[in-house]
Design an enzyme around this catalytic site. Structure first.
Site, short mmCIF file in Angstrom:
data_model
loop_
_atom_site.label_atom_id
_atom_site.label_comp_id
_atom_site.label_asym_id
_atom_site.label_seq_id
_atom_site.Cartn_x
_atom_site.Cartn_y
_atom_site.Cartn_z
CB VAL A 43 -1.22 -32.84 3.18
CG1 VAL A 43 -2.37 -33.82 3.41
CG2 VAL A 43 -1.14 -31.85 4.32
CG ASP A 150 -4.67 -22.20 9.26
OD1 ASP A 150 -4.86 -21.01 8.93
OD2 ASP A 150 -4.07 -23.01 8.52
#
Length: 503
Positions: A43, A150
């Site tokens: 990311v 998640d």
């Protein structure tokens, strides 16, 4: 997305400096910083054409070569675009067909929940805001046909606009009301529901369980199932009861319901939201809906520090109430908002078997294709006495169970049978592994492995099944190399005729 990093944040700004192998551009976005890396990819903090900050997730090269992954990624991007942006990171752009597939969301400034709780557990009013905000996000996510899979403290950002749920890295489109386990994303240790740990197909109820873990952790600073090795923590989540401290009594009741072992017994995200905003006062937090009611006027006596604090608290509570009402409208009352009940969806029978058994870490295995049980003779499964057996899937080719030094080795390979056992009788029942058999293609009979329960959280299959109740779990059979399972012979207790189930 931008809060999912496990790396330390640089004091000069979000994230870390780019490394030599990091890209400097992705699509039309310039890459500024490295925010973190996870199982799906890396990311980055980027800047878009309009000079706004964005978070860019770039998929790992090996996953980019998997055409099935790309197909699912494309479906999940489209579903994620329909999630209400006020409670998540809005999807701005994506290219699942690029050489390095990527997903771009708005960059949300704020504090990650895990970092906030490390400093101190949340106050009752902030805790209520967190519980409502995350429940609202889950209701919107589930309404879009997704299950997050998640949800954990590092994936919740405490922003100025309220809690935001981020990182749809392993979110999955619901297929017939359930999400099947994949090799691309499984979950995070300590933040998974029992059915997720056991490798079963999951539904929205798994996210609700993670919500319960999250709120309990934020209230006390401690995980409700304690701290241990990954395997030990997984066992307790699957089998033990949570320790809930620091929660107001009424909120503790809602959290406990969310942490039910059986997904069918958990409230849906919409139910959570409604219960939260309608709950009675307690623990220092007013119910959000009651804050909208008229109150008796107080005589003016000047603006004291105490009155100013009450005014600020009241305005914050009013904002929270409006956000909650907006969430209810989006998730429950908005035109076109009617969806199948997520709690009911979570009970739909799983289809097929996992590509990688969740509670078994193969030491050197290449799992064979999942074997499917033949159709049940009745909708309730195969019966022996008062028990009904429904086989969800069979996975063979596993040579080791457990992780690290705690690994059970097979003489040939393990076949893991995931099933649901329901008790339709009037007395409690408990299976004995010595009465459960599997027959292979070589004509040999194998008894369910007793020691596997110490390596598999799926050992819950051996728990007592109360009248009207059910257990979900895994049996392990050690079969020779080159052999495959042909059928199971399962018995309620010693001496019963048993039931034969082809696989």
């Amino acid at each position: 997305m931008n809060g999912s990093s496990t790396e330390q944040v640089s004091p000069t700004g979000p994230g870390l400096s780019l490394q030599a192998h990091d890209p400097t551009t992705v699509g039309q976005y310039s890459v500024l910083r490295r925010l973190g890396a996870g199982g799906m990819g890396t990311v980055y903090l980027g800047r878009g054409p309009a000079d706004s900050l964005v978070a860019i997730k770039v998929i790992r090269p090996d996953l980019a070569l998997d055409q099935e992954f790309r197909r699912r990624f494309r479906r999940e991007i489209e579903a994620a675009r329909s999630v209400a942006p006020f409670c998540t990171a809005e999807v701005l752009d994506a290219d699942p067909d690029a050489a390095a597939p990527y997903l771009v969301t708005e960059f949300i400034e704020g504090t990650r929940l895990d970092e906030a709780v490390e400093a101190a557990p949340l106050s009752p009013s902030t805790l209520t805001g967190l519980a409502i905000g995350v429940a609202t996000a889950l209701a919107a996510i589930h309404r879009a046909g997704l299950v997050h899979r998640d949800l954990k403290p590092s994936n919740v950002i405490l922003s100025l606009s309220g809690p935001r749920v981020i990182d749809f890295g392993i979110a999955q489109v619901l297929d017939g009301g359930i999400a099947k386990p994949t090799a691309w994303g499984f979950g995070s240790t300590g933040w998974m529901a029992p059915e997720q740990i056991n490798g079963q197909a999951i539904g929205p109820a798994a996210d609700v369980f993670a919500w319960g873990l999250l709120v309990a952790y934020a209230a006390s600073g401690c995980h409700p199932f304690g701290s241990d090795t990954d395997l030990g923590l997984a066992r307790r989540i699957a089998n033990a009861e949570p320790v809930l401290i620091g929660l107001p009594a009424d909120l503790a009741e809602i959290v406990r319901a969310a942490l039910a072992k059986d997904p069918a017994n958990r409230p849906s995200a919409r139910d959570l939201l409604l219960r939260l905003v309608e709950r009675e006062p307690g623990g220092g937090a007013e119910p959000a809906l009651r804050l909208l009611a008229p109150t008796r006027a107080q005589p003016r006596s000047g603006a004291t520090p105490q009155s100013r604090r009450r005014l600020v608290a009241g305005l914050a509570a009013l904002t929270l109430a409006l956000v909650a009402l907006t969430g209810i409208w989006w998730a429950v009352g908005r035109p076109g908002g009617g969806q199948p009940d997520p709690a009911a969806m979570a009970t739909a029978p799983p289809v097929g078997a996992s590509s990688t058994p969740s509670s078994a870490t193969p030491s050197s295995s290449t799992p064979s294709a999942a074997q499917r049980p033949s159709a049940s003779p009745t909708p309730r499964g195969f019966a022996d006495g008062s028990l009904r057996f429904s086989v969800d899937g069979v996975e063979c080719g596993v040579t080791g169970l457990g992780v690290g030094l705690l690994t059970g080795q097979s003489d040939g390979h393990f076949c893991l049978v995931t099933m649901t056992v329901r008790n339709t009788g009037a007395a409690p029942r408990q299976l004995d592994n010595g009465d459960q058999y599997a027959f292979d293609s070589l004509g040999e009979r194998h008894t369910a492995d007793y020691t596997a329960r110490f390596y598999l959280p799926g050992g819950i299959i051996w728990a007592t099944v109360n009248p009207g109740g059910s257990v979900h779990g895994t049996m392990a059979f050690d079969v020779p190399d080159g052999a495959r399972l042909t059928r199971l012979e399962l018995h309620t207790t010693t001496g019963t005729s048993g039931v034969s189930i082809p696989v």
